[in-house]
Structures are given as C-alpha cells and as structure tokens.
Motif scaffolding. Sequence first.
Motif, PDB file in Angstrom:
ATOM      1  N   GLY A   1       1.537   1.677   5.563  1.00  0.00           N
ATOM      2  CA  GLY A   1       0.245   2.185   5.992  1.00  0.00           C
ATOM      3  C   GLY A   1      -0.191   1.832   7.401  1.00  0.00           C
ATOM      4  O   GLY A   1      -1.346   2.032   7.763  1.00  0.00           O
TER       5      GLY A   1
ATOM      6  N   ASP B   1      -3.458   7.458   5.440  1.00  0.00           N
ATOM      7  CA  ASP B   1      -4.077   6.479   4.551  1.00  0.00           C
ATOM      8  C   ASP B   1      -5.195   5.734   5.264  1.00  0.00           C
ATOM      9  O   ASP B   1      -5.469   5.969   6.430  1.00  0.00           O
ATOM     10  CB  ASP B   1      -3.021   5.508   4.019  1.00  0.00           C
TER      11      ASP B   1
ATOM     12  N   GLU C   1       2.830   6.347  -3.285  1.00  0.00           N
ATOM     13  CA  GLU C   1       4.127   6.675  -3.885  1.00  0.00           C
ATOM     14  C   GLU C   1       4.758   5.474  -4.582  1.00  0.00           C
ATOM     15  O   GLU C   1       5.823   5.587  -5.184  1.00  0.00           O
ATOM     16  CB  GLU C   1       5.077   7.215  -2.803  1.00  0.00           C
TER      17      GLU C   1
ATOM     18  N   THR D   1       0.853  -1.188   0.000  1.00  0.00           N
ATOM     19  CA  THR D   1       0.000   0.000   0.000  1.00  0.00           C
ATOM     20  C   THR D   1       0.890   1.240   0.000  1.00  0.00           C
ATOM     21  O   THR D   1       1.970   1.236   0.593  1.00  0.00           O
ATOM     22  CB  THR D   1      -0.909   0.056   1.238  1.00  0.00           C
ATOM     23  N   GLY D   2       0.413   2.275  -0.644  1.00  0.00           N
ATOM     24  CA  GLY D   2       1.163   3.529  -0.678  1.00  0.00           C
ATOM     25  C   GLY D   2       1.047   4.151  -2.058  1.00  0.00           C
ATOM     26  O   GLY D   2       1.342   3.493  -3.056  1.00  0.00           O
TER      27      GLY D   2
END
Length: 433
Positions: free
Chosen positions: A274, A281, A210, A207-208
């Motif tokens: 996250g 998030d 970026e 997750t992320g």
Amino acid sequence: MSTAQQPLHPSLDQIASCVSGYDPDALPVASAQQVIRSFIRPVDSVEKLAIRAALDRVLAADIISPINVPAHDNSAMDGYAIRSADLDDKDVSLQVVGTAYAGRAFSGDVGPGQCLRIMTGAIMPPACDTVVPQEFTRDGNAQSVTIPAGVVRAGDNRRFAGEDLAAGSIALAKGKILRPADLGLLASLGIAEVPVQRRLRVAFFSTGDELRSIGEALDEGCVYDSNRYTLYGMLRRLGCDIVDMGVVRDEPQALEEAFRSAAENADAIITSGGVSVGAADYTRHMMAKLGDVCFWKIGMRPGRPMAFGHISSGGRGAYLFGLPGNPVAVMVTFYFFAREALLHMMGASPAPLPLMSVVSSSAIRKKPGRTEYQRAILSTAADGSRSVSITGAQGSGILRSMSEANCMVVLHHEQGQVAAGDMVDVILFEGLL
Ligand code: AMP
Ligand code: MG
C-alpha cells in the motif's frame, strides 16, 4: 510502554534538508539510511536480568570489572615453574621443591637452583617468572628435573594477573548485544545480574484486499499473506516483542483503527503493502494523517517505494516503517532500513553489516544509479576457492529464490555491469553466533 512523542525531535523535513540533494522521488539507499538514523531515538527503559536471561539482549550500562581476571599470575602449561636467572646455554638440573595445583597454591619458597612442579592455572610462586612445559624437560622425578638448553625464554608460559580483565576497567560496554562469550565473561567476573534495555515492542500488519490468512479460502485473484510470517521471523531474530495485527482491509476506518492501536501500544510499527504510488488504497493517506511521514522512491532493487516516519495517537507514538508489499522487497527493506533503526531504538550500537568480496561466477546486468540486492548462492569448490552465483529470476515477488539463497550480492549505487570473474560484495545470511 510506547515511545515518547516527538516534540523535541526535529521533523523529517528538517532532517531531510541536511541531506545533500534530497529528492524523495529518487533517494539513494545511503541517504534514506542517513535520514532514518538521524530521526530515530533509543527507547529509554531498563530492566535487570540474570545473566542467562540476558542472552541476545542489549546491555544498558557499562560493566566495570570488580576483580582482576585472572586474580593471580599463573601457569599456562603443566610443567615446572623456574627462575629464568637459572637458565643457561647448556642443560641445567634443578631441584624440585614441591607441586602447585590449580586452586591449591604452593606455600614454600623457590630458591636459586630450585623449581616447582606446576599445573595449568596454578598460582606462580613469586620468585618464578617462567614455566617450562613438562614435555620439554628430561629425567623429571620427585627430587629433580633437567631443563635442556634453549627450550624456553624468560617469561614463557606465564599468565599475568588481570591480563584477561583488569579490575576497574570496562569489561563490556553499554549498547553491546550479549552473546555467549559475554555471558561467560560476566560469569568470570562473578556477576549474576546485568541491566539490559527492555525488549522493543513492534506491531505489524499487512494491507491489501487481495490478502488471505492461512486457513481462509483462497478466492480468485487472492494470495496468502506471507509477509507477516517473514516479518515475524526477522523480528524474532532481532529479539523484539511482537504484536501481530493480522491483515487490515484497505478501508479508511479499519486502517485508522489499526494505526492508532499500534501507535498506542508499540514502539515501532511495520506495515507491508500500500505504499506504491498507484496503490488504490488508503494506507498512505492514513499514515500522513496520523503523523510525520515521508514517502520515498528509493534508488534500489527490489524495494523501491517505502514510507518512514512517526505517528501518534492518544498522546503516544511509534516509529513507522511502511514497507512495500512484494515479499522479497519486504525482506530487503527490512534488512537494510528497519533492522539498523530497530537496533538503535533498542539502544544497541550495531556495527555495519560485514561485506565479503567474492568472485562472481557469471555476468550480472546492473545500471549505475541504484543499489541492487541480488539473491545468490555462495559456494566453495573442492580446491577451496569461493564464488557466488545469483539464483536465477530476481523478481521482487519470487520468495523461493530468497529461500534458496544463502547470501545476497550487493551491487552498489555507482556500480555498473559485472563481468564473469569480477569481484562482488556479498552479505551472508547466517553468522556463527
Ligand atoms: P503493493 O505494494 O500493496 O502494491 O503490493 C505489491 C505486491 O505484493 C502485490 O502483488 C501484492 O499482492 C503483494 N503483496 C502485498 N502484501 C503481501 C503480503 N502480505 N503477502 C504476500 N504478498 C503480498
Ligand atoms: Mg496493496
């Protein structure tokens, strides 16, 4: 496919209440491991495999030896089978009555003053109890041989029937991970197939916002997703079936879909990123919404934030490990929390990881009250002495130092500063098997 839901299961709160001084915001490594161990249940599903296919799999039942191995008393050496009553404190000459080969027994009798030429693995004649190795004898020919005084004691070089495995005894215990020696052992018993636990199915995603996958353009401020590759490697080594779900955007709907699909299709879910407190998030929120999940700040370095629990969807469920995002933190939390839990889910009974005590070649700064895992190189000097030195910068994002290291120095919870020359505990990355 997926694990049963958890109604019979105590909740994480109930389990945590049994851990003395439980504080999710300052949890020692050992306490987190204890909660995980108490919460995890093995997956109950067995398949039968031919022994070669069972390499690295977890045995699902005790294997009882159907035969004695070896089946008969036999010789451990090439030489002469004798009756030890014939030995004397001076040299003795014995009459040779024949030869026994491995797989071709001698059918005659061996009387007093007689002996039998015998090869390694050949059945011992009932009257004989000792084998004199060929190289200890003198003047051997088809008729006679001389046994010099004092070269053997009664019983030497005889292997007993069943000394490797006795019929009716447990040859391999349920929960054992089958290694090369075990395949050989099963073959020595004439066993062609064994029951093993089915492979664990582990889904994972990163997750992320970026994160970019290989092949995508690396926009400003973005990084390539490396965690899915380290996780792939670690999970494959553990023998799991893997479901790589890619990068999931930091967006409630995408996350909910990913978690639900993983819970419905896998036994365990591993996410990275996250779970830190300030994370902007929805990952934490979604984990909590879909199940019984706790969020910890663990007293360790690297790898402080972590989520653990069980989430459900559509009547199915999976254990969840929400690992931190930093690449080294992912590996360390995987090795010290997820690894053992996944092995338990596979029905294995893992022994604690072996630690080796080695001299530290330099001082290491360390505060008591947290466990540190420092990447390091263990080396052996020309004089055979071993020492360990840490691999420079230990930032939790510096994956290069993990790649260069061949071990980690484990600095325990209560441990303080290490001076050059002190002994430290080390955990090796590679084993023999
Ligand atoms: P987070 O735990 O999401 O706050 O992430 C901590 C750090 O790890 C950030 O610098 C992230 O960019 C980085 N990170 C998170 N996930 C990954 C990943 N899959 N691959 C490489 N770096 C990551
Ligand atoms: Mg993030």
